[in-house]
Design a protein around this motif. Structure first.
Motif, PDB file in Angstrom:
ATOM      1  N   UNK A   1       1.049  -1.167  -0.079  1.00 25.56           N
ATOM      2  CA  UNK A   1      -0.074   0.045   0.048  1.00 25.56           C
ATOM      3  C   UNK A   1       0.777   1.262  -0.056  1.00 25.56           C
ATOM      4  N   UNK A   2       0.519   2.162  -0.948  1.00 25.15           N
ATOM      5  CA  UNK A   2       1.330   3.330  -1.144  1.00 25.15           C
ATOM      6  C   UNK A   2       1.142   4.353   0.284  1.00 25.15           C
ATOM      7  N   UNK A   3       2.139   4.905   0.852  1.00 25.80           N
ATOM      8  CA  UNK A   3       1.973   5.711   1.938  1.00 25.80           C
ATOM      9  C   UNK A   3       1.402   7.183   1.249  1.00 25.80           C
ATOM     10  N   UNK A   4       0.744   7.771   2.151  1.00 30.16           N
ATOM     11  CA  UNK A   4       0.186   8.982   1.850  1.00 30.16           C
ATOM     12  C   UNK A   4       0.153  10.190   2.727  1.00 30.16           C
ATOM     13  N   UNK A   5       0.423  11.406   2.134  1.00 28.60           N
ATOM     14  CA  UNK A   5       0.123  12.654   3.130  1.00 28.60           C
ATOM     15  C   UNK A   5      -1.234  12.992   3.096  1.00 28.60           C
ATOM     16  N   UNK A 313      13.127  12.495 -18.400  1.00 24.94           N
ATOM     17  CA  UNK A 313      12.454  12.908 -19.608  1.00 24.94           C
ATOM     18  C   UNK A 313      11.219  13.403 -19.547  1.00 24.94           C
ATOM     19  N   UNK A 314      10.628  14.193 -20.282  1.00 29.16           N
ATOM     20  CA  UNK A 314       9.529  15.169 -20.195  1.00 29.16           C
ATOM     21  C   UNK A 314       8.279  13.977 -19.766  1.00 29.16           C
ATOM     22  N   UNK A 315       8.249  12.901 -20.318  1.00 27.29           N
ATOM     23  CA  UNK A 315       7.133  11.790 -19.932  1.00 27.29           C
ATOM     24  C   UNK A 315       7.604  11.372 -18.378  1.00 27.29           C
ATOM     25  N   UNK A 316       8.823  11.309 -18.043  1.00 28.55           N
ATOM     26  CA  UNK A 316       9.075  10.999 -16.737  1.00 28.55           C
ATOM     27  C   UNK A 316       8.708  11.848 -15.610  1.00 28.55           C
ATOM     28  N   UNK A 317       8.930  13.275 -16.052  1.00 34.57           N
ATOM     29  CA  UNK A 317       8.528  14.341 -15.398  1.00 34.57           C
ATOM     30  C   UNK A 317       7.014  14.537 -15.031  1.00 34.57           C
ATOM     31  N   UNK A 318       6.284  14.136 -16.226  1.00 31.65           N
ATOM     32  CA  UNK A 318       4.793  13.957 -16.088  1.00 31.65           C
ATOM     33  C   UNK A 318       4.314  12.956 -15.023  1.00 31.65           C
ATOM     34  N   UNK A 323       2.748  10.440  -9.584  1.00 32.19           N
ATOM     35  CA  UNK A 323       3.195   9.820  -8.660  1.00 32.19           C
ATOM     36  C   UNK A 323       3.228  10.385  -7.258  1.00 32.19           C
ATOM     37  N   UNK A 324       3.596  11.575  -7.343  1.00 34.83           N
ATOM     38  CA  UNK A 324       3.576  12.433  -6.003  1.00 34.83           C
ATOM     39  C   UNK A 324       2.181  12.869  -5.399  1.00 34.83           C
ATOM     40  N   UNK A 325       1.410  13.002  -6.591  1.00 33.35           N
ATOM     41  CA  UNK A 325      -0.024  13.420  -6.059  1.00 33.35           C
ATOM     42  C   UNK A 325      -0.886  12.094  -5.604  1.00 33.35           C
ATOM     43  N   UNK A 326      -0.376  11.170  -6.052  1.00 32.71           N
ATOM     44  CA  UNK A 326      -1.010   9.647  -5.383  1.00 32.71           C
ATOM     45  C   UNK A 326      -0.560   9.408  -4.063  1.00 32.71           C
ATOM     46  N   UNK A 380       5.535  16.241   9.650  1.00 38.20           N
ATOM     47  CA  UNK A 380       4.945  16.217   8.257  1.00 38.20           C
ATOM     48  C   UNK A 380       5.972  16.426   7.076  1.00 38.20           C
ATOM     49  N   UNK A 381       6.935  17.371   7.409  1.00 36.27           N
ATOM     50  CA  UNK A 381       7.913  17.661   6.247  1.00 36.27           C
ATOM     51  C   UNK A 381       8.877  16.108   6.446  1.00 36.27           C
ATOM     52  N   UNK A 382       9.152  15.762   7.157  1.00 33.10           N
ATOM     53  CA  UNK A 382       9.824  14.522   7.195  1.00 33.10           C
ATOM     54  C   UNK A 382       9.250  13.359   6.135  1.00 33.10           C
ATOM     55  N   UNK A 383       8.090  13.101   6.540  1.00 33.25           N
ATOM     56  CA  UNK A 383       7.124  12.283   5.692  1.00 33.25           C
ATOM     57  C   UNK A 383       7.007  12.527   4.344  1.00 33.25           C
ATOM     58  N   UNK A 384       6.686  13.939   3.920  1.00 27.74           N
ATOM     59  CA  UNK A 384       6.753  14.476   2.469  1.00 27.74           C
ATOM     60  C   UNK A 384       8.064  14.225   1.861  1.00 27.74           C
ATOM     61  N   UNK A 385       9.031  14.450   2.314  1.00 29.21           N
ATOM     62  CA  UNK A 385      10.521  14.116   1.867  1.00 29.21           C
ATOM     63  C   UNK A 385      10.795  12.659   1.486  1.00 29.21           C
ATOM     64  N   UNK A 386      10.335  11.827   2.408  1.00 33.36           N
ATOM     65  CA  UNK A 386      10.352  10.537   1.841  1.00 33.36           C
ATOM     66  C   UNK A 386       9.373  10.067   0.983  1.00 33.36           C
ATOM     67  N   UNK A 387       8.193  10.705   0.953  1.00 35.19           N
ATOM     68  CA  UNK A 387       7.266  10.260  -0.330  1.00 35.19           C
ATOM     69  C   UNK A 387       7.676  10.837  -1.463  1.00 35.19           C
ATOM     70  N   UNK A 388       8.328  11.924  -1.458  1.00 39.31           N
ATOM     71  CA  UNK A 388       8.997  12.453  -2.790  1.00 39.31           C
ATOM     72  C   UNK A 388       9.897  11.467  -3.354  1.00 39.31           C
TER      73      UNK A 388
END
Length: 397
Positions: A1-5, A313-318, A323-326, A380-388
């Motif tokens: 399961x993907x962790x989420x903020x 690549x541009x495709x990977x950036x999109x 992936x971040x939004x998920x 929160x910031x620690x979690x967000x960094x891990x999620x990125x």
């Protein structure tokens, strides 16, 4: 399961009880206009101007309706006229070239370097090739270029520097506050900046004539003596006849809620920087992420963070955005072909003459940006960094 903020990247901290009480007092009075004062009353806006002047360390300060209006007023006060060329960063937000276009001038865009700062070699070349005599320097996302070298280049070419400090309120370069290098500085108090009045702006300068011109431009009529940090009446001898009234006055309600925030600003800068350092340290350790280097001369204000994925690549950036939004992380990507939200690139500014900026385009193609509101805890910031980092690994695999 993907962790989420599950927090919000757009909601700020609530205002203090002092700010709320000050707002209620103004509302009860019904006197929201800055010049609607009782005899002998200083007024909230005039008091804010005096307090910000002292905090900034400038001679004069003017409060206006927005940071964008501060930019336009500063350019007009510097005698920028229709058809003039004005230098500015190729990497900035739309209100900067927008202010140049609003006064009828044309933006000459200057390249940036790998750390998102103005390329000073390109600045020198663009000064020579364009004949521009004004630089609207955007300290975009809080990143200061080598301010001494920049001023040396501009002074030698007799180029007037207007500093856009919307993202650097409280930052310093070799101990000097941002905004105290050029002829005039502009600050924003929009919700996403370092003080929050919804919309609002401040203009600071040591030049009495420019301060007088800006004050008349802001819509002071002949009530300029009611300002809290303006020049003496003699400075208005010509300005009161020469400058148009642009009706850009800050109101008493906004000033009332800003004054308590100014008193807490240094404390909040330290809080932002603690969050920034935490996120940056984790991103630096992740393969594939290039963080932005902070020069030793710079005292940063880390209210947002930027990083690049130079191998993507541009495709990977999109895919990275998705992936971040998920994972509940809201990133902005400056390499997108179409503007989105507050984010855009020079190709989208059709009111700016098209220009070749290969270095800026290459850097922005893989550049990501994220807010760090004080509503985030350090956890929160620690979690967000891990999620990125998780999202980068997923997209790269």
């Amino acid at each position: 399961m993907v962790r989420k903020f599950t927090g919000s990247f757009t909601q700020q901290e609530g205002l203090s009880e002092d700010a709320i009480a000050a707002a209620v007092e103004v509302l009860r009075s019904g006197r929201l206009h800055r010049y609607n004062l009782a005899p002998g009353e200083a007024g909230e806006v005039a008091q804010l101007e005096a307090e910000y002047r002292d905090w900034q360390g400038s001679k004069f300060c003017l409060a206006v309706t927005s940071g964008g209006q501060a930019l336009q007023i500063a350019l007009r006060a510097c005698d920028v006229a229709p058809g003039d060329k004005v230098l500015t960063n190729a990497y900035t937000l739309a209100p900067v070239p927008g202010a140049i276009r609003a006064v009828g001038a044309d933006a000459v865009l200057v390249e940036i370097d790998e750390n998102l700062r103005l390329d000073l070699d390109d600045l020198g070349a663009k000064i020579a090739s364009s004949g521009a005599r004004v630089l609207l320097l955007s300290h975009m996302r809080g990143h200061l270029c080598d301010m001494e070298r920049m001023m040396s280049i501009c002074d030698a070419a007799q180029v007037t520097v207007v500093e856009d400090c919307a993202h650097t309120m409280g930052a310093r370069w070799n101990g000097t506050r941002s905004g105290n290098f050029g002829k005039v500085a502009c600050f924003s108090t929009q919700t996403y900046k370092h003080m929050n009045s919804g919309e609002g702006g401040l203009l600071a300068t040591d030049d009495a004539e420019l301060a007088a011109r800006a004050t008349i431009l802001s819509g002071s009529y002949m009530l300029y003596e009611r300002h809290g940090a303006g020049p003496t009446p003699e400075a208005f001898a010509d300005a009161r006849y020469d400058m148009p009234n642009c009706s850009a006055r800050m109101d008493a309600l906004r000033a009332a809620i800003l004054r308590p925030q100014l008193a807490e600003l240094d404390t909040n800068i330290a809080r932002w920087n603690a969050r920034y350092a935490l996120v940056k340290k984790r991103l630096e350790a992740q393969h594939g992420i290039a963080t932005i280097k902070l020069p030793s001369a710079e005292e940063h204000v880390g209210s947002s963070i930027q990083f690049r994925l130079p191998e993507f690549t541009a495709e990977q950036c999109r895919a990275m955005l998705d992936a971040a939004a998920a994972r509940g992380v809201e990133l902005k990507w400056f390499g997108a072909k179409e503007p989105a939200g507050f984010t855009s690139a020079h190709h989208s500014w059709r009111y700016v003459p098209a220009q070749s900026l290969p270095t800026t385009d290459r850097i922005m193609a893989t550049l990501f940006d994220m807010r760090l509101p004080l509503s985030f805890s350090r956890g929160d910031c620690a979690l967000i960094a891990e999620l990125i980092c998780d999202a980068v690994s997923e997209v790269a695999s």
